[in-house]
Design an enzyme around this catalytic site. Structure first.
Site, short mmCIF file in Angstrom:
data_model
loop_
_atom_site.label_atom_id
_atom_site.label_comp_id
_atom_site.label_asym_id
_atom_site.label_seq_id
_atom_site.Cartn_x
_atom_site.Cartn_y
_atom_site.Cartn_z
N GLU A 1 -10.18 5.11 2.80
CA GLU A 1 -10.96 3.97 3.28
C GLU A 1 -9.98 2.83 3.54
OE1 GLU A 1 -9.65 2.33 -0.30
OE2 GLU A 1 -10.43 4.37 0.01
N SER B 1 1.64 -9.64 -0.69
CA SER B 1 1.23 -8.24 -0.64
C SER B 1 1.43 -7.61 0.74
CB SER B 1 -0.23 -8.10 -1.06
OG SER B 1 -1.07 -8.87 -0.20
N LYS C 1 0.81 -1.22 0.00
CA LYS C 1 0.00 0.00 0.00
C LYS C 1 0.84 1.27 0.00
CE LYS C 1 -4.08 -2.00 0.20
NZ LYS C 1 -5.06 -1.91 -0.92
#
Length: 399
Positions: free
Chosen positions: A118, A379, A96
């Site tokens: 969000e 991830s 991210k």
């Protein structure tokens, strides 16, 4: 390995469309805001100064390039060569940060004074809170009440970094509802706030913008595979898919190669594998729907995968047959997380474990023949999921 120069900009999709998917389906007040973001990003992405600032942050702050780790023991067990792209080792613990640093720099360039985000599993919220602290931008994160409860570790991290975390109590109280609430808030705050979208979802330009910022994953992995594999590219490239940003970034590096692209969704949130064309959160794509066309609730043990749809580029890749989308169950993902921990000393996020679960299931079959090579993007890391894994291991021992 030295950090790679970021690849050259890719033109925005015409009218924000990936085939029949994408577009901009938003209330009238948000159209100028989306157009403002689109124009600002196109200008910034073509500016060597902006890209240089981002490359510096990715290297010196986020820790890129992330390693490509051979999973030696797991490979021997499965009979295939497994390479792990280690986004879990990036600062904040997931991919991210790649996207958020780019968007936070863009927000500052646009003169915005605060960030909205969000989050589901909390990793995008943590990354946004981190970037806000770094650049001096206040952050408000919307998070489903259910996810606030099961991801308390990340909620604490966000608040420690100075972010305001707003629990969303409507609907399923998960990522879908957090996204809806963030967009509603943005409608009334476009003058001073920048909406930092966490995945390849939302109205144009976000699916394109986020994919461009995450393409560094695939760019690095392709270069690293060329160094480590005699064939130069892996036979298979696999990543988990919720909205799909880590997979979109990974696939971007291999879409023009012979590698088979496989996106693995949660069995209870399989928009690409099981969805139908619909509109949600400002874009058209594939979504889980009932007989009346209403969006169905997604369910997954992984908070980051309980989204009822998939980004429009993934839907387009599925339509083209260039990428395949399969599912893994909660039980398979939890078992895969434990297996990787015990074979390699790496605890993956449960989201990432879905991709591993498919590799474990497919190894030695026609889907992943013995002797083939597979790149799996991890991830994120599993720190946030320790409570869930503790419960799973307790139940496993009880059986």
């Amino acid at each position: 390995m030295e950090a790679l120069a970021l690849r050259g900009p890719t033109a925005a999709p015409v009218a924000g469309r990936f085939g029949r998917h994408g577009g901009r389906f938003v209330p009238e007040p948000l159209i100028p805001a989306c157009e403002e973001v689109e124009a600002a990003f196109a200008e910034a992405w073509a500016d060597p100064g902006f890209r240089g600032d981002l490359a510096w942050l990715l290297s010196r702050y986020a820790g890129r390039p992330t390693p490509l780790t051979p999973a030696v023991r797991l490979s021997a067990e499965l009979g295939v060569t497994v390479l792990l792209k280690r986004e879990d080792l990036a600062h904040t613990g997931s991919h991210k940060i790649n996207n958020v640093l780019g968007q936070a720099l863009l927000a500052r360039r646009m003169g915005k004074r605060r960030l909205i985000a969000e989050t589901g599993a909390g990793m995008h919220g943590v990354a946004t809170a981190t970037a806000g602290a770094l650049l001096g931008l206040p952050v408000t994160v919307f998070m489903g009440e259910r996810d606030v409860e099961r991801q308390a570790h990340n909620v604490f991290r966000m608040r420690l970094l100075g972010a305001q975390v707003v629990p969303v109590r409507s609907g399923s109280r998960t990522l879908k509802d957090a996204t809806s609430e963030a967009m509603r808030h943005w409608v009334s705050a476009t003058e001073d706030a920048y909406y930092c979208v966490g995945s390849v979802i939302g109205p144009h330009p976000y699916p394109w913008l986020v994919r461009e910022l995450q393409a560094v994953i695939g760019q690095e992995a392709r270069h690293q595979c060329a160094e480590q594999l005699s064939a130069g590219t892996p036979d298979q490239v696999v990543a988990c898919v919720g909205g799909g940003s880590n997979a979109a970034g990974t696939f971007a590096g291999f879409v023009d190669t012979p590698a088979r692209l496989v996106g693995v969704e949660a069995a209870g949130g399989a928009g690409a594998a099981l969805g139908e064309v619909g509109v949600l959160h400002g874009f058209q794509s594939l979504f889980l729907q009932d007989e009346q066309g209403q969006i169905r609730e997604a369910r997954s043990v992984a908070a980051g995968l309980d989204y009822p749809g998939v980004g429009p580029e993934h839907a387009h890749l599925r339509d083209l047959g260039r990428a395949e989308y399969v599912t893994a169950t909660d039980e398979e993902a939890l078992a895969a997380a434990v297996r990787l921990a015990r074979a390699e000393g790496i605890v993956p996020a449960i989201e990432s474990a879905h991709a591993l679960a498919w590799v474990v299931r497919a190894a030695g079959t026609t889907d992943l023949p013995t002797g083939s090579s597979v790149l799996v993007t991890l991830s994120g890391r599993g720190d946030k999921d320790i409570a869930t894994l503790t419960t799973y291991l307790g139940d496993e021992e009880a059986r």
